[in-house]
Design an enzyme around this catalytic site. Sequence first.
Site, PDB file in Angstrom:
ATOM      1  CG  LEU A  41      -2.084   0.934   1.263  1.00 21.85           C
ATOM      2  CD1 LEU A  41      -3.005   0.747   0.065  1.00 21.85           C
ATOM      3  CD2 LEU A  41      -2.871   0.753   2.549  1.00 21.85           C
ATOM      4  CG  ASP A  42       1.340   3.341  -3.637  1.00 22.45           C
ATOM      5  OD1 ASP A  42       2.254   2.524  -3.839  1.00 22.45           O
ATOM      6  OD2 ASP A  42       0.455   3.602  -4.469  1.00 22.45           O
ATOM      7  CE1 TYR A  43       6.267   7.568   4.167  1.00 20.09           C
ATOM      8  CE2 TYR A  43       5.846   9.401   2.674  1.00 20.09           C
ATOM      9  CZ  TYR A  43       6.314   8.916   3.886  1.00 20.09           C
ATOM     10  OH  TYR A  43       6.828   9.786   4.806  1.00 20.09           O
ATOM     11  CB  SER A  45      -2.362   4.633  -0.275  1.00 20.11           C
ATOM     12  OG  SER A  45      -2.207   5.129  -1.592  1.00 20.11           O
TER      13      SER A  45
END
Length: 178
Positions: A41-43, A45
């Site tokens: 899960l992106d930084y 997000s």
Amino acid sequence: MLIAFNKPFNVLCQFTDSSQPPRATLAGFGLPPDVYAAGRLDYDSEGLLLLTDDGRLAHRLTDPRHKEDKTYWVQVEGAPTDEQVQALRRGVQLNEGPTLPARVEHLEAPTLWERTPPVRFRKTVPDAWLAITLREGRNRQVRRMTAAVGLPTLRLVRVAMGAHSLETLQPGQWRRID
């Protein structure tokens, strides 16, 4: 062991960071030893991150061949038109090729925790929420899909992966899943 974790905004999905200055990581949340993220899960997000100590389970949860749905609540800049929503549903062209079709629904603004820093509010630019469900997981895919149809993502929260959902977890909280 399987852990559901509500990853806060601006936290890396790993336990260490070699950048200078170091960024916040999973190490600061009291998670059990020997677990690692099943997927990413992106930084920038937020939301549901599954962690496990079982490599086969991690593979099953993240391999696109197993077709585990991933559902996101996405705040976009602009008012989505029917054409933009239909384009997302059909799949959009990204640099590496077309995406698979997605389930996309309009969503009333959900009741979520405050984000720090908050999403920038602009009086003259409307925003809207969409629920987007994918069966693939390319790098920054939701953000790139919404941008491709002219709806930049302002906030992205993953609320479910397969049968697992965020439920009542607040940012930084976690629970074991039986």
